[in-house]
Write a protein that holds these residues in place. Structure first.
Motif, short mmCIF file in Angstrom:
data_model
loop_
_atom_site.label_atom_id
_atom_site.label_comp_id
_atom_site.label_asym_id
_atom_site.label_seq_id
_atom_site.Cartn_x
_atom_site.Cartn_y
_atom_site.Cartn_z
N GLU A 5 15.14 61.22 -0.82
CA GLU A 5 14.75 62.55 -1.28
C GLU A 5 15.12 62.70 -2.76
N PRO A 6 14.47 63.62 -3.50
CA PRO A 6 13.69 64.75 -3.00
C PRO A 6 12.21 64.44 -2.72
N ALA A 7 11.67 63.35 -3.28
CA ALA A 7 10.26 63.01 -3.04
C ALA A 7 10.20 61.62 -2.42
N ALA A 66 7.43 67.64 -3.79
CA ALA A 66 8.58 68.28 -3.14
C ALA A 66 9.67 68.46 -4.17
N ASP A 67 10.37 69.60 -4.09
CA ASP A 67 11.51 69.88 -4.96
C ASP A 67 11.16 69.72 -6.44
N GLY A 68 9.98 70.18 -6.81
CA GLY A 68 9.59 70.15 -8.22
C GLY A 68 9.07 68.83 -8.72
N ARG A 69 8.97 67.82 -7.86
CA ARG A 69 8.47 66.51 -8.27
C ARG A 69 7.15 66.22 -7.58
N THR A 125 11.85 71.10 4.63
CA THR A 125 11.83 70.91 3.19
C THR A 125 10.47 71.39 2.67
N VAL A 126 10.47 72.27 1.68
CA VAL A 126 9.22 72.78 1.15
C VAL A 126 8.48 71.66 0.42
N HIS A 127 7.23 71.45 0.77
CA HIS A 127 6.47 70.36 0.20
C HIS A 127 4.98 70.71 0.19
#
Length: 276
Positions: free
Chosen positions: A106-108, A52-55, A71-73
């Motif tokens: 968050e983000p992961a 998520a969020d690039g991680r 949240t995009v995941h």
């Protein structure tokens, strides 16, 4: 895949919408996409990755990951040892707060608790609730238990080992009775010492007065209540031991540096919620 969908209960703080369990194949990838509820996964065995969020976070047996609404995941199993996980899908006004208290940041939001944290039995037999007439309440209660097991310590500062028995007793009294109109006389009576001597002990051991410690306890509790957005300022004042909301507001600003309403607005912005 096995799952249970629940019926609406009207609970607003926390409500379980579904639970399930799945032994994945290597091809079972989700995303990138979004969900409209929180989904807490527990990995029984095998491996996979949550992104998520690039991680991207690898997760193995005993690990958990939390899908956050809107949240995009993505998440996918290891091709050689695909994971088997169970999950809770839930919503509620307390959902974000409970997740944060349980250590999901968050983000992961991923956690791998210590081996002595007994989570696996709480996820093992979810399908056994299918025939329970009150499965909605039972599953919500189980989710509360999971969050309680995962909960990280609150923001009450730990006491040094050398603070002494009387100071520890006074501190415990204040942490338990902060919502009541207690004062120095009550604290001194509880520990069985003269009030002036109690003040001297506090300054020696904690470098502050009992009054300052009690005020700090009340303001920490007030900050939590203000972040929840569930109570008005006057209700929060009464909840932390102030009958007069104006006195509470003055003490809050003196201690925290901003007014209660300004603090609440800051919390709204940090959480990305609408101030209206």
């Amino acid at each position: 895949m096995e799952f249970i969908y629940t019926n609406p209960t009207g609970l607003t703080d926390l409500e379980v919408l579904e639970v399930g369990t799945q032994a994945c194949t290597p091809a079972m990838k989700f995303g990138p996409g979004v969900r409209d509820m929180y989904i807490l996964h527990y990995v029984h065995d095998g491996y996979g990755t949550y992104a998520a969020d690039g991680r991207a976070e690898p997760i193995g047996p005993g690990g958990l990951f939390l899908v956050v609404p809107n949240t995009v995941h993505s998440y996918w199993p290891d091709p050689d040892k695909p994971w088997h996980y169970s999950w809770f899908g839930f919503v509620g006004t307390m959902a974000a707060r409970l997740a944060k208290q349980a250590g999901f940041v968050e983000p992961a939001p991923v956690r791998t608790p210590e081996p002595d944290v007994a989570l696996e039995p709480l996820f093992r037999h979810l399908m056994a609730y299918r025939e329970e007439p009150a499965k909605e309440l039972l599953l919500t209660g189980l989710l509360y238990r999971i969050f309680g097991t995962l909960a990280v310590p609150d923001d009450t500062p730990p006491l040094r080992p050398d603070v002494g028995l009387h100071v520890r007793k006074a501190v415990s009294f204040m942490n338990a009775r902060y919502a009541d109109p207690i004062g120095l006389a009550d604290i001194a009576a509880h520990v069985g010492l003269d009030a002036k001597y109690v003040c001297r002990l506090f300054r020696q051991r904690l470098s502050m007065s009992p009054y300052r410690y009690l005020t700090d306890v009340r303001m920490r509790k007030a900050c939590r209540l203000l972040r929840s957005h569930l109570l008005g300022i006057a209700e929060i004042a009464r909840s932390v031991g102030y009958a007069d909301p104006l006195l509470f507001s003055r003490m809050f600003k003196r201690t925290i540096g901003v007014s209660p309403s300004a603090y609440r607005e800051m919390a709204r912005r940090e959480n990305g919620t609408d101030s209206g």
